[in-house]
Scaffold this motif. Structure first.
Motif, PDB file in Angstrom:
ATOM      1  N   PRO A 137       0.839  -1.216   0.000  1.00 54.84           N
ATOM      2  CA  PRO A 137       0.000   0.000   0.000  1.00 54.84           C
ATOM      3  C   PRO A 137       0.863   1.250   0.000  1.00 54.84           C
ATOM      4  O   PRO A 137       1.969   1.272   0.537  1.00 54.84           O
ATOM      5  CB  PRO A 137      -0.793  -0.129   1.309  1.00 54.84           C
ATOM      6  CG  PRO A 137       0.060  -1.000   2.188  1.00 54.84           C
ATOM      7  CD  PRO A 137       0.719  -1.974   1.264  1.00 54.84           C
ATOM      8  N   GLY A 138       0.355   2.314  -0.614  1.00 54.37           N
ATOM      9  CA  GLY A 138       1.089   3.570  -0.651  1.00 54.37           C
ATOM     10  C   GLY A 138       1.723   3.802  -2.007  1.00 54.37           C
ATOM     11  O   GLY A 138       1.446   3.091  -2.983  1.00 54.37           O
ATOM     12  N   PRO A 139       2.584   4.832  -2.097  1.00 53.43           N
ATOM     13  CA  PRO A 139       3.218   5.182  -3.375  1.00 53.43           C
ATOM     14  C   PRO A 139       4.017   4.015  -3.936  1.00 53.43           C
ATOM     15  O   PRO A 139       4.450   3.120  -3.206  1.00 53.43           O
ATOM     16  CB  PRO A 139       4.129   6.369  -3.000  1.00 53.43           C
ATOM     17  CG  PRO A 139       3.559   6.899  -1.724  1.00 53.43           C
ATOM     18  CD  PRO A 139       2.976   5.739  -1.000  1.00 53.43           C
ATOM     19  N   GLY A 140       4.250   4.042  -5.248  1.00 50.92           N
ATOM     20  CA  GLY A 140       4.968   2.975  -5.923  1.00 50.92           C
ATOM     21  C   GLY A 140       6.416   2.877  -5.495  1.00 50.92           C
ATOM     22  O   GLY A 140       6.960   3.755  -4.828  1.00 50.92           O
ATOM     23  N   GLY A 141       7.051   1.819  -5.891  1.00 49.26           N
ATOM     24  CA  GLY A 141       8.448   1.544  -5.553  1.00 49.26           C
ATOM     25  C   GLY A 141       8.747   0.102  -5.891  1.00 49.26           C
ATOM     26  O   GLY A 141       8.039  -0.540  -6.671  1.00 49.26           O
ATOM     27  N   ALA A 142       9.805  -0.432  -5.282  1.00 49.25           N
ATOM     28  CA  ALA A 142      10.144  -1.829  -5.518  1.00 49.25           C
ATOM     29  C   ALA A 142       9.018  -2.724  -5.007  1.00 49.25           C
ATOM     30  O   ALA A 142       8.419  -2.453  -3.967  1.00 49.25           O
ATOM     31  CB  ALA A 142      11.455  -2.169  -4.816  1.00 49.25           C
ATOM     32  N   ARG A 143       8.747  -3.791  -5.755  1.00 49.51           N
ATOM     33  CA  ARG A 143       7.717  -4.726  -5.322  1.00 49.51           C
ATOM     34  C   ARG A 143       8.043  -6.114  -5.854  1.00 49.51           C
ATOM     35  O   ARG A 143       8.633  -6.271  -6.925  1.00 49.51           O
ATOM     36  CB  ARG A 143       6.335  -4.318  -5.807  1.00 49.51           C
ATOM     37  CG  ARG A 143       6.161  -4.251  -7.315  1.00 49.51           C
ATOM     38  CD  ARG A 143       4.694  -4.347  -7.698  1.00 49.51           C
ATOM     39  NE  ARG A 143       4.117  -5.598  -7.226  1.00 49.51           N
ATOM     40  CZ  ARG A 143       2.811  -5.785  -7.052  1.00 49.51           C
ATOM     41  NH1 ARG A 143       1.966  -4.795  -7.291  1.00 49.51           N
ATOM     42  NH2 ARG A 143       2.346  -6.948  -6.646  1.00 49.51           N
ATOM     43  N   THR A 144       7.681  -7.126  -5.068  1.00 46.80           N
ATOM     44  CA  THR A 144       7.840  -8.508  -5.504  1.00 46.80           C
ATOM     45  C   THR A 144       6.454  -9.101  -5.753  1.00 46.80           C
ATOM     46  O   THR A 144       5.441  -8.413  -5.631  1.00 46.80           O
ATOM     47  CB  THR A 144       8.615  -9.310  -4.448  1.00 46.80           C
ATOM     48  OG1 THR A 144       7.897  -9.291  -3.215  1.00 46.80           O
ATOM     49  CG2 THR A 144       9.994  -8.707  -4.225  1.00 46.80           C
ATOM     50  N   PHE A 145       6.411 -10.389  -6.077  1.00 47.33           N
ATOM     51  CA  PHE A 145       5.165 -11.011  -6.511  1.00 47.33           C
ATOM     52  C   PHE A 145       4.976 -12.348  -5.811  1.00 47.33           C
ATOM     53  O   PHE A 145       5.924 -12.977  -5.367  1.00 47.33           O
ATOM     54  CB  PHE A 145       5.178 -11.222  -8.028  1.00 47.33           C
ATOM     55  CG  PHE A 145       5.411  -9.957  -8.807  1.00 47.33           C
ATOM     56  CD1 PHE A 145       4.353  -9.148  -9.185  1.00 47.33           C
ATOM     57  CD2 PHE A 145       6.702  -9.556  -9.135  1.00 47.33           C
ATOM     58  CE1 PHE A 145       4.566  -7.973  -9.884  1.00 47.33           C
ATOM     59  CE2 PHE A 145       6.928  -8.384  -9.834  1.00 47.33           C
ATOM     60  CZ  PHE A 145       5.862  -7.578 -10.206  1.00 47.33           C
ATOM     61  N   ASP A 146       3.726 -12.778  -5.748  1.00 47.59           N
ATOM     62  CA  ASP A 146       3.463 -14.138  -5.296  1.00 47.59           C
ATOM     63  C   ASP A 146       3.591 -15.082  -6.484  1.00 47.59           C
ATOM     64  O   ASP A 146       3.792 -14.662  -7.626  1.00 47.59           O
ATOM     65  CB  ASP A 146       2.089 -14.245  -4.633  1.00 47.59           C
ATOM     66  CG  ASP A 146       0.957 -13.741  -5.531  1.00 47.59           C
ATOM     67  OD1 ASP A 146       0.947 -14.104  -6.726  1.00 47.59           O
ATOM     68  OD2 ASP A 146       0.096 -12.993  -5.041  1.00 47.59           O
ATOM     69  N   ARG A 147       3.505 -16.371  -6.219  1.00 49.54           N
ATOM     70  CA  ARG A 147       3.736 -17.373  -7.259  1.00 49.54           C
ATOM     71  C   ARG A 147       2.770 -17.236  -8.437  1.00 49.54           C
ATOM     72  O   ARG A 147       3.220 -17.184  -9.598  1.00 49.54           O
ATOM     73  CB  ARG A 147       3.656 -18.765  -6.613  1.00 49.54           C
ATOM     74  CG  ARG A 147       3.544 -19.944  -7.565  1.00 49.54           C
ATOM     75  CD  ARG A 147       4.850 -20.225  -8.282  1.00 49.54           C
ATOM     76  NE  ARG A 147       4.684 -21.376  -9.164  1.00 49.54           N
ATOM     77  CZ  ARG A 147       4.913 -22.636  -8.812  1.00 49.54           C
ATOM     78  NH1 ARG A 147       5.295 -22.920  -7.587  1.00 49.54           N
ATOM     79  NH2 ARG A 147       4.779 -23.619  -9.672  1.00 49.54           N
ATOM     80  N   PRO A 148       1.445 -17.203  -8.239  1.00 51.09           N
ATOM     81  CA  PRO A 148       0.550 -17.101  -9.403  1.00 51.09           C
ATOM     82  C   PRO A 148       0.766 -15.830 -10.223  1.00 51.09           C
ATOM     83  O   PRO A 148       0.730 -15.867 -11.459  1.00 51.09           O
ATOM     84  CB  PRO A 148      -0.851 -17.122  -8.776  1.00 51.09           C
ATOM     85  CG  PRO A 148      -0.670 -17.804  -7.453  1.00 51.09           C
ATOM     86  CD  PRO A 148       0.687 -17.375  -6.985  1.00 51.09           C
TER      87      PRO A 148
END
Length: 530
Positions: free
Chosen positions: A178-189
């Motif tokens: 939540p909040g402004p964008g930036g680095a992000r990872t993902f779940d498996r699906p």
């Protein structure tokens, strides 16, 4: 970093201080290379490394018989790579953005290691992550493969409250950033769908432990589904916090036991390592299909002692191979040897006494835990023999010469073991829970002289106490280590469960650690000062 590598030509597998800051360890530890060092990249061709950073993985790729192009968006980091890998003749370094490169259909392999999560910072457009993957696909030849590593936003360490590596905020990724964008990872699906949309529908999933940054093991999805293959001993648990401040809020091991039983563990591992391609017959996928798991020992000893253990699916079972990581021959020592068994069958359906004890304690069955430890002690005693004056003299001479002091003195009339059983502790003795059959594995460190049975018993009981201490906060156990009181009470009448000779055990343990760290089993430890 630039100054360091400009002034030092280093062996990438040299030891670095374990107590160094996380930043230093992250850039210099040889564990970085475990992520890729097991992968068969083929006999040659061209590799494109996107987002090469300061070159820890570039150094490994440049050791392969391939032409390597390392692309790094930061000119400063590109300069570090040039200094770090200045002897490489097969390496081109490009300081540029990872997208928009003039490399249409040029490479056999593309790597994206710890890069996709930052795509929003350097890729324009509404779907930066998908565009970056599509660019990687564009750079590949027909039949080429992608090697991608990234953290799992739903990994067990994040579910247990460890800070999100990119933002430092607990549960940030779990809650969807939540909040402004930036680095992000993902779940498996989500990651699987991203890869498929970008042209990589053929995917082979692997799980580095404790994460992709500094792994000492990699387990495949196929291993999770192989009947009788025990994954838990290959995982580093509890997950360590690089900052050294946070601890998991629950027992990750217990969670993974349940997830493995239910077939969901692949969704909860801390990191993903995905080998992907457009079709299932791509060379990268075919060459690595049989590897179920690997474990590498690269950061606690010099190259002479560094090993890689592979678990390989073969017709009718699983084969275990062990080799020196660098193909070095075994060294000869007076005091002992490193025994690396080149090949043996994997004993599916067996579990070590250590795993069985920890499982029993997790389940609250202290009586079973005590019976298993007693059974291991009985197994050790069954391999022992009456002491002889020569056994006592040889061990005493070893202690004076190597430890700088006597240890386990006065045991001439007790039971003794061959020195090759020094590592026959509960973690290396397997038992089939239904048949009771016993197997010994991985007796790596061996002494030339006989050893007292008391030394092995002390080593084994101490190992069990240390293992349980790592989970003490979750199991209601004293945090100082040692066995749970109920286990102690159940074992108190066993003839082999004696009061440990803590000083002697410490002397042997400290010598062995120093000898392995120095790469010299004839290492002499100075005697303690009074």
């Amino acid at each position: 970093m630039l100054r360091f590598f400009s002034e030092h030509a280093v062996d990438e597998y040299e030891l670095y201080p374990r107590d160094a800051s996380w930043a230093i360890r992250y850039h210099l530890t040889p564990r970085r290379k475990t992520l890729l060092s097991w992968i068969d990249c083929g006999p040659g061709g061209r590799i494109l490394e996107l987002g090469a950073g300061c070159g820890a993985l570039t150094a490994h790729l440049a050791s392969l018989p391939h032409a390597v192009t390392a692309v790094e968006g930061s000119p400063e980091r590109a300069a570090v790579i040039a200094a770090r890998c200045r002897r490489a003749q097969n390496l081109e370094i490009v300081a540029a953005n990872a997208v928009g490169l003039p490399y249409e259909g040029r490479f056999d392999l593309v790597t994206l290691i710890g890069v996709l999560e930052y795509a929003a910072a350097f890729v324009d457009g509404p779907r930066p992550h998908e565009r970056l993957l599509a660019e990687a696909r564009r750079y590949l030849k027909p039949g080429g493969g992608l090697i991608l590593a990234i953290e799992n936003r739903m990994g067990h360490k994040y579910l247990a409250g460890l800070p999100e590596d990119h933002t430092g905020r607990p549960y940030h990724g779990v809650n969807g950033y939540p909040g402004p964008g930036g680095a992000r990872t993902f779940d498996r699906p989500a990651l699987s769908a991203l890869l498929a949309r970008a042209g990589f529908p053929a995917q082979r999933w692997h799980f580095p432990s404790p994460d992709y940054k500094t792994p000492d093991s990699v387990v495949s999805e196929r291993a999770l589904a192989t009947p009788g293959f025990n994954v838990l001993p290959l995982l580093e648990l509890p997950t360590p916090d690089p900052g050294g401040k946070a601890v998991p809020a629950f027992n990750e091991r217990a969670l993974l036991r349940s997830a493995l039983a239910g077939g969901a563990a692949g969704h909860l591992m801390n990191s993903f390592l995905v080998l992907a391609a457009a079709t299932d017959d791509a060379p990268l996928l075919a060459a690595n299909e049989a590897t179920l798991a690997v474990a590498v020992n690269a950061d606690s000893c010099p190259p002479l002692f560094q090993t890689m253990t592979r678990f390989i699916a073969v017709p009718g079972g699983v084969e275990v191979t062990r080799t020196n990581l660098h193909g070095l021959p075994p060294a000869a020592f007076v005091s002992g040897r490193q025994h690396v068994k080149a090949k043996e069958a994997y004993h599916r359906g067996y579990e070590s006494f250590l795993e069985g004890i920890v499982n029993a304690v997790e389940d609250g069955d202290m009586a079973l835990a005590a019976r298993l430890l007693a059974a291991w002690m009985d197994q050790a005693a069954a391999r022992s023999r009456p002491g002889t004056p020569e056994s006592a003299r040889s061990f005493s001479a070893f202690c004076r010469e190597r430890l700088g002091r006597e240890a386990y003195a006065g045991l001439e009339g007790d039971r003794w073991l061959p020195g090759k059983l020094l590592d026959a502790h509960p973690g290396n003795v397997l038992r089939h829970p239904k048949t009771g059959d016993i197997r010994y594995i991985d007796l790596e460190w061996q002494l030339s002289c006989d050893i007292p049975l008391a030394l092995l018993i002390d080593r084994g009981v101490n190992l069990v106490g240390q293992k349980l201490a790592a989970f003490a906060a979750y199991l209601g156990l004293p945090e100082g280590g040692g066995l749970p009181a109920a286990m102690e009470a159940a074992l108190s009448r066993h003839a082999l469960f004696r009061r440990a000779d803590a000083a002697s055990l410490a002397a042997v343990t400290q010598w062995l650690f120093a000898a392995v760290t120095h790469g010299d089993l004839d290492h002499r430890r100075l005697p303690d000062r009074p």
